[in-house]
Design a protein around this motif. Sequence first.
Motif, PDB file in Angstrom:
ATOM      1  N   UNK A 289       0.834  -1.208   0.000  1.00 14.05           N
ATOM      2  CA  UNK A 289       0.000   0.000   0.000  1.00 14.05           C
ATOM      3  C   UNK A 289       0.865   1.254   0.000  1.00 14.05           C
ATOM      4  N   UNK A 290       1.987   1.131  -0.701  1.00 11.45           N
ATOM      5  CA  UNK A 290       2.956   2.208  -0.844  1.00 11.45           C
ATOM      6  C   UNK A 290       3.591   2.087  -2.221  1.00 11.45           C
ATOM      7  N   UNK A 291       4.634   2.847  -2.472  1.00  6.21           N
ATOM      8  CA  UNK A 291       5.256   2.867  -3.796  1.00  6.21           C
ATOM      9  C   UNK A 291       5.868   1.527  -4.192  1.00  6.21           C
ATOM     10  N   UNK A 340       7.271  -1.218   5.393  1.00  4.75           N
ATOM     11  CA  UNK A 340       5.892  -1.210   4.924  1.00  4.75           C
ATOM     12  C   UNK A 340       5.271  -2.607   4.967  1.00  4.75           C
ATOM     13  N   UNK A 341       6.102  -3.624   4.904  1.00  2.00           N
ATOM     14  CA  UNK A 341       5.606  -5.002   4.956  1.00  2.00           C
ATOM     15  C   UNK A 341       5.257  -5.398   6.385  1.00  2.00           C
ATOM     16  N   UNK A 342       6.051  -4.959   7.346  1.00  6.05           N
ATOM     17  CA  UNK A 342       5.885  -5.371   8.741  1.00  6.05           C
ATOM     18  C   UNK A 342       4.459  -5.173   9.259  1.00  6.05           C
ATOM     19  N   UNK A 356      -5.924 -18.418   5.129  1.00  6.81           N
ATOM     20  CA  UNK A 356      -7.191 -18.219   4.436  1.00  6.81           C
ATOM     21  C   UNK A 356      -7.010 -17.541   3.086  1.00  6.81           C
ATOM     22  N   UNK A 357      -5.915 -16.855   2.900  1.00  7.57           N
ATOM     23  CA  UNK A 357      -5.620 -16.152   1.655  1.00  7.57           C
ATOM     24  C   UNK A 357      -4.119 -16.031   1.504  1.00  7.57           C
ATOM     25  N   UNK A 358      -3.642 -16.011   0.270  1.00  9.43           N
ATOM     26  CA  UNK A 358      -2.213 -15.795   0.044  1.00  9.43           C
ATOM     27  C   UNK A 358      -1.932 -14.383  -0.435  1.00  9.43           C
ATOM     28  N   UNK A 359      -2.896 -13.477  -0.207  1.00  9.58           N
ATOM     29  CA  UNK A 359      -2.726 -12.077  -0.566  1.00  9.58           C
ATOM     30  C   UNK A 359      -3.187 -11.206   0.596  1.00  9.58           C
ATOM     31  N   UNK A 360      -2.229 -10.504   1.233  1.00 11.44           N
ATOM     32  CA  UNK A 360      -2.574  -9.678   2.392  1.00 11.44           C
ATOM     33  C   UNK A 360      -2.179  -8.228   2.122  1.00 11.44           C
ATOM     34  N   UNK A 361      -2.963  -7.277   2.596  1.00 10.60           N
ATOM     35  CA  UNK A 361      -4.269  -7.458   3.235  1.00 10.60           C
ATOM     36  C   UNK A 361      -5.438  -7.556   2.251  1.00 10.60           C
ATOM     37  N   UNK A 362      -5.150  -7.456   0.945  1.00  9.77           N
ATOM     38  CA  UNK A 362      -6.238  -7.335  -0.029  1.00  9.77           C
ATOM     39  C   UNK A 362      -7.160  -8.546  -0.066  1.00  9.77           C
ATOM     40  N   UNK A 363      -6.642  -9.736   0.221  1.00  9.88           N
ATOM     41  CA  UNK A 363      -7.469 -10.930   0.153  1.00  9.88           C
ATOM     42  C   UNK A 363      -8.253 -11.209   1.408  1.00  9.88           C
ATOM     43  N   UNK A 399      -4.376  -1.575   9.805  1.00  5.99           N
ATOM     44  CA  UNK A 399      -4.150  -2.180   8.492  1.00  5.99           C
ATOM     45  C   UNK A 399      -5.464  -2.749   7.967  1.00  5.99           C
ATOM     46  N   UNK A 400      -5.868  -2.323   6.776  1.00  7.41           N
ATOM     47  CA  UNK A 400      -7.071  -2.854   6.117  1.00  7.41           C
ATOM     48  C   UNK A 400      -6.783  -2.946   4.625  1.00  7.41           C
ATOM     49  N   UNK A 401      -7.534  -3.766   3.891  1.00  6.74           N
ATOM     50  CA  UNK A 401      -7.405  -3.773   2.436  1.00  6.74           C
ATOM     51  C   UNK A 401      -7.721  -2.400   1.863  1.00  6.74           C
ATOM     52  N   UNK A 402      -7.208  -2.116   0.690  1.00  3.52           N
ATOM     53  CA  UNK A 402      -7.571  -0.871   0.017  1.00  3.52           C
ATOM     54  C   UNK A 402      -9.084  -0.802  -0.123  1.00  3.52           C
ATOM     55  N   UNK A 403      -9.668   0.256   0.398  1.00  6.86           N
ATOM     56  CA  UNK A 403     -11.114   0.406   0.365  1.00  6.86           C
ATOM     57  C   UNK A 403     -11.840  -0.411   1.410  1.00  6.86           C
ATOM     58  N   UNK A 404     -11.086  -1.025   2.342  1.00  4.35           N
ATOM     59  CA  UNK A 404     -11.688  -1.879   3.354  1.00  4.35           C
ATOM     60  C   UNK A 404     -12.279  -1.102   4.517  1.00  4.35           C
ATOM     61  N   UNK A 405     -12.885  -1.847   5.449  1.00  8.33           N
ATOM     62  CA  UNK A 405     -13.554  -1.244   6.597  1.00  8.33           C
ATOM     63  C   UNK A 405     -12.538  -0.990   7.705  1.00  8.33           C
TER      64      UNK A 405
END
Length: 431
Positions: A289-291, A340-342, A356-363, A399-405
Amino acid sequence: MASIKDRIRKLLGRNVKQQQTNGLASTHSNAVAQQQQPIVQHDGPSDSQQKTVQTQNREPIDDELKRVIAGLAINNNNALFLLQADARTPYYPPNPSSTGTKLSVNVSIPLGAPGSSITATIPQIAGGRIWFSIGAPLVFAVNPGPGLVEPSIFNPQDPNINTNFGFSEFTFNSSQLFVNISYVDFVGPPIALTLTDTSNATQHVSGMPANGLQTVANALVAQTQKDTRRWSSLIVNTSSGSNAAQLLRILSPNSGILLNPTWFQPYWQPYVDQVYTHYTSQPLTVNTQASFGNVSGEVNSQSNSLNLGAGGMFQKPTAADIFGCNTGPFATGQNSETNTIIPRLAAAFNRSTLLLTNSIPDGEQVSQYYTNPITNHYARIVHAANLDGKGYAFPYDDVVPDGGVPQEGALFSYSPALLTVAVGGNGAYAA
């Protein structure tokens, strides 16, 4: 605190028109009677650097409640600032020659009898806290620097150790007001926030109801009965003389570990082992969620290190690493990409979403948080006890997914008009 500071820096970095703020904070309180109506009137700014607010207490109080406002005065070279008991006069403690020097003025602001009003003049502040105490004023001191010695839940000799207290954190500058409720260290009296901007738009964080602390305690006891771990040991009771023990506060797991290093020591190991085995055969993708964008990597053949390339190598975390989010593989350093990963990796461990997902935090989805039997049950229980489910339960709870709650219970505005901080629980509402 690291997560809160990171959020403030991110907010300040947005490309928006900065506006001069018109107000800061007011407090409404009725802690012991457990009734709450945030009815507050704003008096308007005194100048561009200080703001005045009026606080009205409209409900009966059965016990004394006081507040202390402290922070770093941005427009006075970041000098240590406290507001004196008259709620108007600034106090800048001089640099003392010895540690533990008592304050030379009274900074404990009484919230008054039902129907009374208090007007507070507060400068722009960084790292601010509005402290509340029930039944006794909080005791502060100053160390050379000067540095403020705040009430501690970790020192059994601290003069505030048996006082019921809590706080709300805020930063107030020429760009914005940022404020949140925090359970990162402990759960104390219920606190709710309402922020109104100059367009009369309102944001609200409800906090816990009047019985929220007991609700959390009951759930921790039930979790200990279920998995035999030290969750119920996080409950802190106090007693006075011949009186029966009373619920005082509830420690976070990280605070519990700081006081008792062996608590939860093996707790996370089965889950961590599963995660590292899982990602030896498939990649984990982290949206920074950064460059740096999306960063992917796998665990090595020995199943003990997650290799995220330029983002760094992450060894298996311990319980203290996961609950605290700032040691072992989660210790920040000079590598900006790693930093940024931490937060995203630490949050996924606390919420137990990595299988539950292999994509964080988006998944991730909020409904998936804390569903594994091995998880941060303190965070799960605290969120469930809040009327709107929001509040910092661990350092990277923002920390939340982009556009998350959002989960962290933070409010911010680039054009704030009035902040109401209400204590007690009754009258808080889910936004």
